[in-house]
Design a protein around this motif. Structure first.
Motif, mmCIF file in Angstrom:
data_model
loop_
_atom_site.group_PDB
_atom_site.id
_atom_site.type_symbol
_atom_site.label_atom_id
_atom_site.label_comp_id
_atom_site.label_asym_id
_atom_site.label_seq_id
_atom_site.Cartn_x
_atom_site.Cartn_y
_atom_site.Cartn_z
ATOM 1 N N THR A 33 0.819 -1.222 0.000
ATOM 2 C CA THR A 33 0.000 0.000 0.000
ATOM 3 C C THR A 33 0.852 1.271 0.000
ATOM 4 O OG1 THR A 33 -0.162 -0.182 2.383
ATOM 5 C CG2 THR A 33 -2.080 -0.902 1.161
ATOM 6 N N SER A 34 2.169 1.152 0.123
ATOM 7 C CA SER A 34 2.947 2.396 0.204
ATOM 8 C C SER A 34 2.887 3.107 -1.147
ATOM 9 C CB SER A 34 4.398 2.101 0.592
ATOM 10 O OG SER A 34 5.154 1.822 -0.559
ATOM 11 N N PRO A 35 2.772 4.450 -1.133
ATOM 12 C CA PRO A 35 2.679 5.193 -2.388
ATOM 13 C C PRO A 35 3.845 4.879 -3.331
ATOM 14 C CG PRO A 35 2.220 6.637 -0.532
ATOM 15 C CD PRO A 35 2.645 5.326 0.054
ATOM 16 N N ALA A 36 5.049 4.705 -2.757
ATOM 17 C CA ALA A 36 6.208 4.447 -3.615
ATOM 18 C C ALA A 36 6.055 3.098 -4.325
ATOM 19 C CB ALA A 36 7.485 4.455 -2.772
ATOM 20 N N ALA A 37 5.558 2.085 -3.592
ATOM 21 C CA ALA A 37 5.387 0.759 -4.193
ATOM 22 C C ALA A 37 4.312 0.805 -5.284
ATOM 23 C CB ALA A 37 4.995 -0.251 -3.106
ATOM 24 N N VAL A 38 3.215 1.500 -4.986
ATOM 25 C CA VAL A 38 2.110 1.583 -5.954
ATOM 26 C C VAL A 38 2.603 2.248 -7.243
ATOM 27 C CG1 VAL A 38 -0.156 2.634 -6.356
ATOM 28 C CG2 VAL A 38 0.369 1.652 -4.110
ATOM 29 N N LYS A 39 3.352 3.338 -7.090
ATOM 30 C CA LYS A 39 3.840 4.073 -8.268
ATOM 31 C C LYS A 39 4.842 3.218 -9.058
ATOM 32 C CE LYS A 39 5.612 8.663 -9.366
ATOM 33 N NZ LYS A 39 7.036 8.454 -9.603
ATOM 34 N N HIS A 40 5.689 2.517 -8.331
ATOM 35 C CA HIS A 40 6.694 1.674 -8.980
ATOM 36 C C HIS A 40 6.006 0.632 -9.879
ATOM 37 C CE1 HIS A 40 10.575 -0.618 -9.053
ATOM 38 N NE2 HIS A 40 9.730 -1.612 -9.287
ATOM 39 N N VAL A 41 5.028 -0.068 -9.301
ATOM 40 C CA VAL A 41 4.420 -1.198 -10.022
ATOM 41 C C VAL A 41 3.502 -0.728 -11.158
ATOM 42 C CG1 VAL A 41 2.877 -3.189 -9.763
ATOM 43 C CG2 VAL A 41 4.573 -2.689 -8.000
ATOM 44 N N LEU A 42 2.692 0.293 -10.869
ATOM 45 C CA LEU A 42 1.675 0.674 -11.856
ATOM 46 C C LEU A 42 2.182 1.683 -12.890
ATOM 47 C CD1 LEU A 42 -1.474 1.047 -9.557
ATOM 48 C CD2 LEU A 42 -0.740 -0.948 -10.870
ATOM 49 N N VAL A 43 3.189 2.461 -12.511
ATOM 50 C CA VAL A 43 3.595 3.540 -13.425
ATOM 51 C C VAL A 43 5.059 3.387 -13.865
ATOM 52 C CG1 VAL A 43 3.683 6.046 -13.751
ATOM 53 C CG2 VAL A 43 1.999 5.082 -12.157
ATOM 54 N N ASP A 44 5.984 3.581 -12.894
ATOM 55 C CA ASP A 44 7.399 3.724 -13.284
ATOM 56 C C ASP A 44 7.982 2.470 -13.922
ATOM 57 O OD1 ASP A 44 7.176 6.221 -12.227
ATOM 58 O OD2 ASP A 44 8.137 5.738 -10.307
ATOM 59 N N ARG A 45 7.622 1.305 -13.384
ATOM 60 C CA ARG A 45 8.158 0.051 -13.927
ATOM 61 C C ARG A 45 7.033 -0.858 -14.425
ATOM 62 N NH1 ARG A 45 11.712 2.750 -14.211
ATOM 63 N NH2 ARG A 45 13.674 2.823 -13.076
ATOM 64 N N ALA A 46 6.011 -0.212 -14.987
ATOM 65 C CA ALA A 46 4.824 -0.970 -15.440
ATOM 66 C C ALA A 46 5.199 -2.074 -16.425
ATOM 67 C CB ALA A 46 3.812 -0.012 -16.063
ATOM 68 N N GLU A 47 6.291 -1.859 -17.196
ATOM 69 C CA GLU A 47 6.657 -2.847 -18.220
ATOM 70 C C GLU A 47 7.176 -4.154 -17.596
ATOM 71 O OE1 GLU A 47 8.370 -0.189 -17.437
ATOM 72 O OE2 GLU A 47 10.443 -0.836 -17.159
ATOM 73 N N ARG A 48 7.466 -4.123 -16.303
ATOM 74 C CA ARG A 48 7.938 -5.356 -15.647
ATOM 75 C C ARG A 48 6.779 -6.202 -15.118
ATOM 76 N NH1 ARG A 48 12.863 -2.707 -12.091
ATOM 77 N NH2 ARG A 48 13.966 -1.842 -13.872
ATOM 78 N N TYR A 49 5.553 -5.760 -15.367
ATOM 79 C CA TYR A 49 4.386 -6.446 -14.792
ATOM 80 C C TYR A 49 3.313 -6.656 -15.849
ATOM 81 C CZ TYR A 49 6.734 -5.463 -10.488
ATOM 82 O OH TYR A 49 7.682 -5.445 -9.515
ATOM 83 N N GLU A 50 2.552 -7.772 -15.660
ATOM 84 C CA GLU A 50 1.358 -8.001 -16.466
ATOM 85 C C GLU A 50 0.173 -8.016 -15.522
ATOM 86 O OE1 GLU A 50 2.022 -11.634 -18.603
ATOM 87 O OE2 GLU A 50 3.138 -10.557 -20.179
ATOM 88 N N LYS A 51 -1.018 -8.168 -16.064
ATOM 89 C CA LYS A 51 -2.186 -8.285 -15.194
ATOM 90 C C LYS A 51 -2.024 -9.532 -14.321
ATOM 91 C CE LYS A 51 -4.644 -4.748 -16.451
ATOM 92 N NZ LYS A 51 -6.073 -4.565 -16.550
ATOM 93 N N GLY A 52 -2.469 -9.440 -13.047
ATOM 94 C CA GLY A 52 -2.208 -10.528 -12.109
ATOM 95 C C GLY A 52 -3.467 -11.160 -11.539
ATOM 96 N N LEU A 53 -3.372 -11.546 -10.276
ATOM 97 C CA LEU A 53 -4.408 -12.323 -9.592
ATOM 98 C C LEU A 53 -5.833 -11.871 -9.945
ATOM 99 C CD1 LEU A 53 -4.480 -14.485 -7.188
ATOM 100 C CD2 LEU A 53 -5.137 -12.541 -5.772
ATOM 101 N N GLY A 54 -6.643 -12.794 -10.392
ATOM 102 C CA GLY A 54 -8.034 -12.479 -10.735
ATOM 103 C C GLY A 54 -8.170 -12.143 -12.200
ATOM 104 N N GLN A 55 -7.407 -11.147 -12.646
ATOM 105 C CA GLN A 55 -7.526 -10.754 -14.056
ATOM 106 C C GLN A 55 -6.851 -11.781 -14.964
ATOM 107 O OE1 GLN A 55 -7.669 -6.578 -15.024
ATOM 108 N NE2 GLN A 55 -6.676 -6.101 -13.101
ATOM 109 N N ALA A 56 -5.700 -12.320 -14.517
ATOM 110 C CA ALA A 56 -5.028 -13.340 -15.334
ATOM 111 C C ALA A 56 -5.949 -14.565 -15.487
ATOM 112 C CB ALA A 56 -3.702 -13.734 -14.687
ATOM 113 N N GLU A 57 -6.567 -14.964 -14.377
ATOM 114 C CA GLU A 57 -7.419 -16.158 -14.418
ATOM 115 C C GLU A 57 -8.733 -15.900 -15.166
ATOM 116 O OE1 GLU A 57 -6.026 -14.921 -11.677
ATOM 117 O OE2 GLU A 57 -4.498 -16.440 -11.234
ATOM 118 N N ALA A 58 -9.123 -14.613 -15.253
ATOM 119 C CA ALA A 58 -10.365 -14.278 -15.964
ATOM 120 C C ALA A 58 -10.247 -14.549 -17.460
ATOM 121 C CB ALA A 58 -10.716 -12.811 -15.723
ATOM 122 N N ARG A 59 -9.006 -14.758 -17.939
ATOM 123 C CA ARG A 59 -8.847 -15.023 -19.382
ATOM 124 C C ARG A 59 -9.586 -16.282 -19.809
ATOM 125 N NH1 ARG A 59 -2.953 -13.597 -18.401
ATOM 126 N NH2 ARG A 59 -2.991 -11.345 -18.694
ATOM 127 N N ALA A 60 -9.807 -17.208 -18.850
ATOM 128 C CA ALA A 60 -10.546 -18.432 -19.208
ATOM 129 C C ALA A 60 -11.931 -18.074 -19.753
ATOM 130 C CB ALA A 60 -10.683 -19.337 -17.980
#
Ligand code: HEM
Length: 412
Positions: A33-60
């Protein structure tokens, strides 16, 4: 986690404000929940992440449309959708959306007070608004909403079981998923045909307009706004003085013509109505869980994460930060200041919501018309159920005591 997901995630985030790793077998999950972590994952280093828990499984059930897709195909879809949803384009439909809001509220404006569920009416309204902007005929909403419910339930089951239960062990669930998808495919085919029919011979049909793209868009574009409005009704039904204040604000804003500019001018005067929606989105963000799956090893604000791990951001917890009495529903907090950066009900970064402008217009207009036309009360003795799936909604079929409001002096 299996019985009350939202409460379990919220509890984890609140007990561990600096972050916590849940060592689930196979796939560890980091709740941050820290602002720095949220910004890192969603904005600054977004290219290191894909959609995860729930959304990945929704592809079925959803396939690889704009909500769950990745890479080049996602980027093409997104680029083709953005122009349709940007504020300038959506605002041209403000007159039509205002008419839809007025008609939708009229359906609930019964002369004698009755217990009525509101989710069906709101689903219909949100789908019609979406179809107005996409310029396609609206489908029959009930089967579509039912099929999308089923797909979300299936995604949650897969997410919570880490997708380890083989298909042959749940044949009934697999059959129901296929049936739901068949309903959505039929709807999507009509939408795709309408979009293709309005594309000229020298134009490429937009990349979002295929089966998966349409199904994604309907899920993303209807339930979030419908759920925001249901939560607003839930809060206002217990605060008659606030509902009256909204009614007065709407009356004071006067009658717009059909002209979009006149509707937008009226909307601009609805400060308290806007603040109510902001406060609902702060406390009950429909996309309650922003989840990502690391595609490479990473370090988030000093926290090591390995490729394949899930990272979860609990939006409502982030949005409590920095406010006095953060758990109180108090829209007036948004009258004196906007937000303080830790407010992201529409997500952040490249995967942030492209539907902000549409959500704003449709939610504001509906709530404004509802407040002046309806009297809303809770059903005595009933607690509001919470349904936490890909989005956070009031339990399906929840009723409120609804009746038409007598005309105010301004309206007479
Ligand atoms: C109050 C209403 C709404 C809220 C709170 C909301 C919230 C969000 C959030 C938080 C995300 C990002 C999810 C993530 O990062 O994993 C998102 C994505 C998305 N939203 Fe919305 N949304 C709303 C309404 C709409 C509407 C009306 C549309 C209509 C077209 C829409 C279309 C989308 C799409 C297509 C995505 C996926 C974008 C992508 O992955 O590139 N949303 N929404």
């Amino acid at each position: 986690m299996l019985t009350d997901r939202a409460a379990a995630f919220t509890g984890l985030a609140r007990e561990h404000p600096g972050g916590v790793t849940v060592p689930l077998p196979g796939r560890p999950m980091h709740v941050m929940t820290s602002p720095a972590a949220v910004k890192h994952v969603l904005v600054d280093r977004a290219e290191r992440y894909e959609k995860g828990l729930g959304q990945a499984e929704a592809r079925a059930g959803l396939g690889h449309g704009i909500l769950t897709g990745e890479g080049h195909a996602w980027a093409r879809s997104r680029r083709s959708l953005n122009p349709l949803l940007r504020a300038r384009t959506v605002h041209k439909h403000a007159g039509a959306i205002h008419q839809l809001a007025t008609d939708s509220v009229a359906e609930l404006s019964v002369p004698v007070s009755r217990q009525l569920p509101v989710d069906g009416v709101l689903a219909q309204y949100a789908v019609r608004c979406l179809c107005t902007v996409l310029d396609v005929p609206p489908p029959e909403v009930r089967p579509v909403a039912h099929a999308l419910d089923l797909i979300q339930d299936d995604a949650m089951f897969r997410a919570m079981s880490q997708d380890r239960v083989p298909a042959w062990l749940r044949p009934r669930a697999e059959r129901r998923l296929a049936e739901a998808r068949a309903v959505l495919d039929e709807m999507a085919d009509h939408v795709v045909a309408a979009v293709h029919a309005s594309t000229t011979v020298d134009e490429e049909p937009p990349a979002w307009a295929d089966r998966d793209g349409v199904v994604s868009l309907f899920l993303a574009g209807y339930e979030t706004t419908a759920s925001t409005l249901t939560w607003a009704i839930d809060e206002l039904s217990r605060r008659p003085a606030l509902l009256d204040a909204l009614a007065e604000e709407r009356d004071d804003a006067g009658e717009p013509t059909d002209d979009p500019a006149s509707v937008l001018k009226m909307m601009g005067q609805l400060r308290l109505t806007t603040a109510v929606i902001k406060e609902v989105l702060r406390l009950r963000p429909p996309v309650w869980l922003l989840s990502r799956r690391a595609v490479q090893n990473d370090v988030i604000d000093g926290w090591p994460v390995r490729a394949g791990d899930d990272v979860c951001v609990i939006t409502a917890e982030v949005q409590r930060d920095g406010w006095t009495d953060p758990d109180q529903f108090d829209p007036t907090r948004f009258l004196s200041r906007s937000d303080h950066g830790r407010y992201h009900p529409f997500g952040l970064g490249p995967r942030g919501c492209p539907g902000v402008a549409l959500a704003d217009v449709e939610a504001t207009l509906w709530l404004a018309e509802a407040s002046r036309r309806l009297v809303l009360r809770p059903v005595v003795g009933r607690r509001t159920g919470v349904l936490a799936r890909m989005s956070l909604t009031v339990g399906r079929g929840t009723s409120y005591v609804v009746s038409g409001r007598r005309a105010t002096p301004q309206q007479r």
